[in-house]
Design a protein around this motif. Sequence first.
Motif, PDB file in Angstrom:
ATOM      1  N   PRO A 166       0.831  -1.207   0.000  1.00 47.25           N
ATOM      2  CA  PRO A 166       0.000   0.000   0.000  1.00 47.25           C
ATOM      3  C   PRO A 166       0.858   1.247   0.000  1.00 47.25           C
ATOM      4  O   PRO A 166       1.983   1.255   0.510  1.00 47.25           O
ATOM      5  CB  PRO A 166      -0.793  -0.130   1.307  1.00 47.25           C
ATOM      6  N   ASP A 167       0.328   2.322  -0.571  1.00 46.05           N
ATOM      7  CA  ASP A 167       1.039   3.597  -0.619  1.00 46.05           C
ATOM      8  C   ASP A 167       0.573   4.460   0.542  1.00 46.05           C
ATOM      9  O   ASP A 167      -0.469   5.104   0.477  1.00 46.05           O
ATOM     10  CB  ASP A 167       0.771   4.304  -1.951  1.00 46.05           C
ATOM     11  N   ARG A 168       1.290   4.449   1.640  1.00 42.90           N
ATOM     12  CA  ARG A 168       0.914   5.237   2.806  1.00 42.90           C
ATOM     13  C   ARG A 168       1.548   6.616   2.803  1.00 42.90           C
ATOM     14  O   ARG A 168       1.584   7.293   3.830  1.00 42.90           O
ATOM     15  CB  ARG A 168       1.295   4.494   4.087  1.00 42.90           C
ATOM     16  N   HIS A 169       2.072   7.036   1.649  1.00 46.05           N
ATOM     17  CA  HIS A 169       2.640   8.379   1.540  1.00 46.05           C
ATOM     18  C   HIS A 169       1.776   9.282   0.680  1.00 46.05           C
ATOM     19  O   HIS A 169       2.182  10.379   0.312  1.00 46.05           O
ATOM     20  CB  HIS A 169       4.065   8.302   0.986  1.00 46.05           C
ATOM     21  N   LEU A 170       0.587   8.818   0.322  1.00 40.92           N
ATOM     22  CA  LEU A 170      -0.347   9.667  -0.381  1.00 40.92           C
ATOM     23  C   LEU A 170      -0.792  10.808   0.532  1.00 40.92           C
ATOM     24  O   LEU A 170      -0.884  10.631   1.751  1.00 40.92           O
ATOM     25  CB  LEU A 170      -1.568   8.864  -0.817  1.00 40.92           C
ATOM     26  N   PRO A 171      -1.086  11.981  -0.009  1.00 39.06           N
ATOM     27  CA  PRO A 171      -1.529  13.094   0.840  1.00 39.06           C
ATOM     28  C   PRO A 171      -2.744  12.742   1.702  1.00 39.06           C
ATOM     29  O   PRO A 171      -2.809  13.117   2.873  1.00 39.06           O
ATOM     30  CB  PRO A 171      -1.861  14.192  -0.178  1.00 39.06           C
ATOM     31  N   LEU A 172      -3.697  11.999   1.129  1.00 35.22           N
ATOM     32  CA  LEU A 172      -4.879  11.622   1.893  1.00 35.22           C
ATOM     33  C   LEU A 172      -4.498  10.747   3.081  1.00 35.22           C
ATOM     34  O   LEU A 172      -4.937  10.975   4.216  1.00 35.22           O
ATOM     35  CB  LEU A 172      -5.868  10.879   0.987  1.00 35.22           C
ATOM     36  N   GLU A 218     -13.042  15.866   6.213  1.00 34.14           N
ATOM     37  CA  GLU A 218     -12.018  16.909   6.339  1.00 34.14           C
ATOM     38  C   GLU A 218     -10.813  16.607   5.459  1.00 34.14           C
ATOM     39  O   GLU A 218     -10.225  17.512   4.845  1.00 34.14           O
ATOM     40  CB  GLU A 218     -11.592  17.026   7.800  1.00 34.14           C
ATOM     41  N   ALA A 219     -10.425  15.336   5.361  1.00 31.96           N
ATOM     42  CA  ALA A 219      -9.280  14.957   4.534  1.00 31.96           C
ATOM     43  C   ALA A 219      -9.543  15.253   3.063  1.00 31.96           C
ATOM     44  O   ALA A 219      -8.642  15.731   2.345  1.00 31.96           O
ATOM     45  CB  ALA A 219      -8.973  13.474   4.725  1.00 31.96           C
ATOM     46  N   LEU A 220     -10.759  14.979   2.597  1.00 27.59           N
ATOM     47  CA  LEU A 220     -11.089  15.272   1.200  1.00 27.59           C
ATOM     48  C   LEU A 220     -11.023  16.774   0.942  1.00 27.59           C
ATOM     49  O   LEU A 220     -10.495  17.210  -0.097  1.00 27.59           O
ATOM     50  CB  LEU A 220     -12.475  14.730   0.862  1.00 27.59           C
ATOM     51  N   LYS A 221     -11.544  17.550   1.864  1.00 24.85           N
ATOM     52  CA  LYS A 221     -11.496  18.997   1.689  1.00 24.85           C
ATOM     53  C   LYS A 221     -10.055  19.506   1.701  1.00 24.85           C
ATOM     54  O   LYS A 221      -9.697  20.402   0.921  1.00 24.85           O
ATOM     55  CB  LYS A 221     -12.314  19.690   2.783  1.00 24.85           C
ATOM     56  N   ALA A 222      -9.223  18.932   2.567  1.00 28.64           N
ATOM     57  CA  ALA A 222      -7.826  19.362   2.653  1.00 28.64           C
ATOM     58  C   ALA A 222      -7.070  19.082   1.359  1.00 28.64           C
ATOM     59  O   ALA A 222      -6.128  19.809   1.018  1.00 28.64           O
ATOM     60  CB  ALA A 222      -7.142  18.669   3.826  1.00 28.64           C
ATOM     61  N   GLN A 223      -7.485  18.020   0.639  1.00 31.28           N
ATOM     62  CA  GLN A 223      -6.821  17.683  -0.630  1.00 31.28           C
ATOM     63  C   GLN A 223      -7.477  18.368  -1.823  1.00 31.28           C
ATOM     64  O   GLN A 223      -7.041  18.177  -2.959  1.00 31.28           O
ATOM     65  CB  GLN A 223      -6.854  16.165  -0.863  1.00 31.28           C
ATOM     66  N   GLY A 224      -8.530  19.129  -1.570  1.00 36.39           N
ATOM     67  CA  GLY A 224      -9.243  19.772  -2.665  1.00 36.39           C
ATOM     68  C   GLY A 224     -10.024  18.777  -3.517  1.00 36.39           C
ATOM     69  O   GLY A 224     -10.303  19.042  -4.695  1.00 36.39           O
ATOM     70  N   THR A 225     -10.404  17.645  -2.947  1.00 36.64           N
ATOM     71  CA  THR A 225     -11.132  16.604  -3.671  1.00 36.64           C
ATOM     72  C   THR A 225     -12.627  16.829  -3.527  1.00 36.64           C
ATOM     73  O   THR A 225     -13.138  16.992  -2.413  1.00 36.64           O
ATOM     74  CB  THR A 225     -10.770  15.209  -3.115  1.00 36.64           C
ATOM     75  N   ALA A 226     -13.334  16.818  -4.634  1.00 35.12           N
ATOM     76  CA  ALA A 226     -14.777  17.010  -4.608  1.00 35.12           C
ATOM     77  C   ALA A 226     -15.456  15.847  -3.883  1.00 35.12           C
ATOM     78  O   ALA A 226     -15.000  14.706  -3.939  1.00 35.12           O
ATOM     79  CB  ALA A 226     -15.316  17.116  -6.033  1.00 35.12           C
ATOM     80  N   HIS A 227     -16.564  16.157  -3.205  1.00 35.39           N
ATOM     81  CA  HIS A 227     -17.292  15.129  -2.483  1.00 35.39           C
ATOM     82  C   HIS A 227     -18.788  15.405  -2.570  1.00 35.39           C
ATOM     83  O   HIS A 227     -19.221  16.536  -2.803  1.00 35.39           O
ATOM     84  CB  HIS A 227     -16.849  15.070  -1.013  1.00 35.39           C
ATOM     85  N   PRO A 228     -19.616  14.396  -2.363  1.00 39.13           N
ATOM     86  CA  PRO A 228     -21.068  14.591  -2.363  1.00 39.13           C
ATOM     87  C   PRO A 228     -21.541  15.226  -1.063  1.00 39.13           C
ATOM     88  O   PRO A 228     -20.759  15.408  -0.117  1.00 39.13           O
ATOM     89  CB  PRO A 228     -21.603  13.162  -2.491  1.00 39.13           C
ATOM     90  N   ARG A 229     -22.824  15.571  -1.016  1.00 34.51           N
ATOM     91  CA  ARG A 229     -23.407  16.017   0.241  1.00 34.51           C
ATOM     92  C   ARG A 229     -23.320  14.874   1.239  1.00 34.51           C
ATOM     93  O   ARG A 229     -23.603  13.718   0.925  1.00 34.51           O
ATOM     94  CB  ARG A 229     -24.861  16.419   0.047  1.00 34.51           C
ATOM     95  N   CYS A 230     -22.922  15.191   2.464  1.00 38.23           N
ATOM     96  CA  CYS A 230     -22.775  14.179   3.506  1.00 38.23           C
ATOM     97  C   CYS A 230     -23.583  14.588   4.729  1.00 38.23           C
ATOM     98  O   CYS A 230     -23.598  15.765   5.109  1.00 38.23           O
ATOM     99  CB  CYS A 230     -21.309  14.006   3.905  1.00 38.23           C
ATOM    100  N   VAL A 231     -24.236  13.612   5.335  1.00 36.62           N
ATOM    101  CA  VAL A 231     -24.906  13.821   6.611  1.00 36.62           C
ATOM    102  C   VAL A 231     -24.473  12.710   7.549  1.00 36.62           C
ATOM    103  O   VAL A 231     -24.000  11.649   7.117  1.00 36.62           O
ATOM    104  CB  VAL A 231     -26.447  13.828   6.476  1.00 36.62           C
ATOM    105  N   GLY A 232     -24.615  12.944   8.832  1.00 39.42           N
ATOM    106  CA  GLY A 232     -24.264  11.935   9.818  1.00 39.42           C
ATOM    107  C   GLY A 232     -25.336  11.805  10.876  1.00 39.42           C
ATOM    108  O   GLY A 232     -25.911  12.816  11.312  1.00 39.42           O
TER     109      GLY A 232
END
Length: 482
Positions: free
Chosen positions: A4-10, A147-161
């Motif tokens: 596995p690549d554990r050096h990815l920004p995510l 938060e990780a997706l936002k930090a990488q500038g990766t688009a995401h769907p609407r999320c609820v919890g």
Amino acid sequence: MNAPDRHLPLADFVDRAWDERIVPALTDYIAVPAKSPMFDADWQAHGHIERVVQDAVAWVESRRVPGLAIEIVRIPGRTPVIFFEVAATGAATDTVLFYGHLDKQPEFSGWRNDLGPWTPKYVDGLLYGRGGADDGYAIYAAVTAIEALKAQGTAHPRCVGVIETCEESGSHDLPAYLDALKPRLGEVGLVVCLDSGAGNYDQLWLTTSLRGMVSGVLKVEILTEGIHSGDASGLVPSSFRILRQVLDRLEDARTGQLLPEFFHCEVPASRVAQAQATAAILGDDVWKRMPWVCGADGNLALPTTTDPVEGLLNRTWRPTLSVTGVDGFPELKSAGNVLRPYTAFKLSLRLPPLVDGHEASIRLKALLEDNAPYNARVSFVPDGRAGALGASGWNAPELPVWLEDALNAASNTHFGAPVGYIGQGGTIPLMSMLQAGFPKAQMMVCGVLGPKSNAHGPNEFLHVPYAKRLTAAVAQVVAAFR
């Protein structure tokens, strides 16, 4: 398997989040005895559930995740629920729903001398204590994934919890909250449930089914008070013997097989095939991972079967009875020569995923209570306010191509191995509720309860390295949602 690549920004972001923020928060969480209402009738007065809810909300608010709003939702007389939401930044129109819970099982006995349910301890990547893995980590991992997706500038769907606080009591408060929140949940296209398990710590595991459950107290009464056993035994039938006769209607004591056909169902061919594939991965670890006692002959005790496929099917698709508590017995040191007036057992009947929990509860009560031997008083009282309904199991819908590809990609990226598929023997009442309420939604049911993690028992631990990879994998799948 690939490395596995554990050096990815995510992955780097998630690793730091766990080390710097999540482990300390969970350490505080474990120290709070936030037992579920079934195990703490005075939960409101004690304030432990309120404490862990407030702490979780404060932690999320401290992260200041752009666009994320969080609140505590309350219905009078019910346990509180945390609800959070964050708007989409991508093209997906449907919503991803995260689920977890913050209430806990009771202490249980048998903890190592250096451990305890409310004394967190972090050793060699394992965070010991009650509730961290089952499943207090869920809200922290879910928000960190977003938060990780936002930090990488990766688009995401609407999320609820939706984070509840009575799951360990059968989620009896949850339907009312789902009804109240339904207008705010939106059109749910994917449910990410973080309250399940893993076959090993080497890959991402998707839960494909969950068993249902009927639990309650079976009580047999024969006398109004205890009497001298020398005077009465042989004339007065033992309440324990009567209880054994009643249970013999339900279970073959020699094999453990449940006798009434109603409590069984046919195992779908696709689930048999998945069990065969999973058995090829896990082998004898399916049964060797259990903490077997050493027998009188020096050999370890044995399971019901050493066939890995049969073992997997037994614990996920076949009904099983467990006795989880007793009453009416004095402690051994106080046990005199007295014929006891009653015997009571706490029963936990696990049901196959396709057996209706409501009907099973009705049939179980009738089976146990009707035509009592010796005209004894026999009663079966199901647990909880909604206990009479039982809890139905769940069988996952067929995976669409996009989700299967996303799961494999995430598992290979963060674990270096493809996704594994496994049924779970436990019960998550929410899943059947959500499947009924959102029939078109896909389900990503996963979790950190891998080998020896021992939720509900002594020495429960959270495998932090696995939790890190799972969090990153969840983020990657959410980003691929379409």
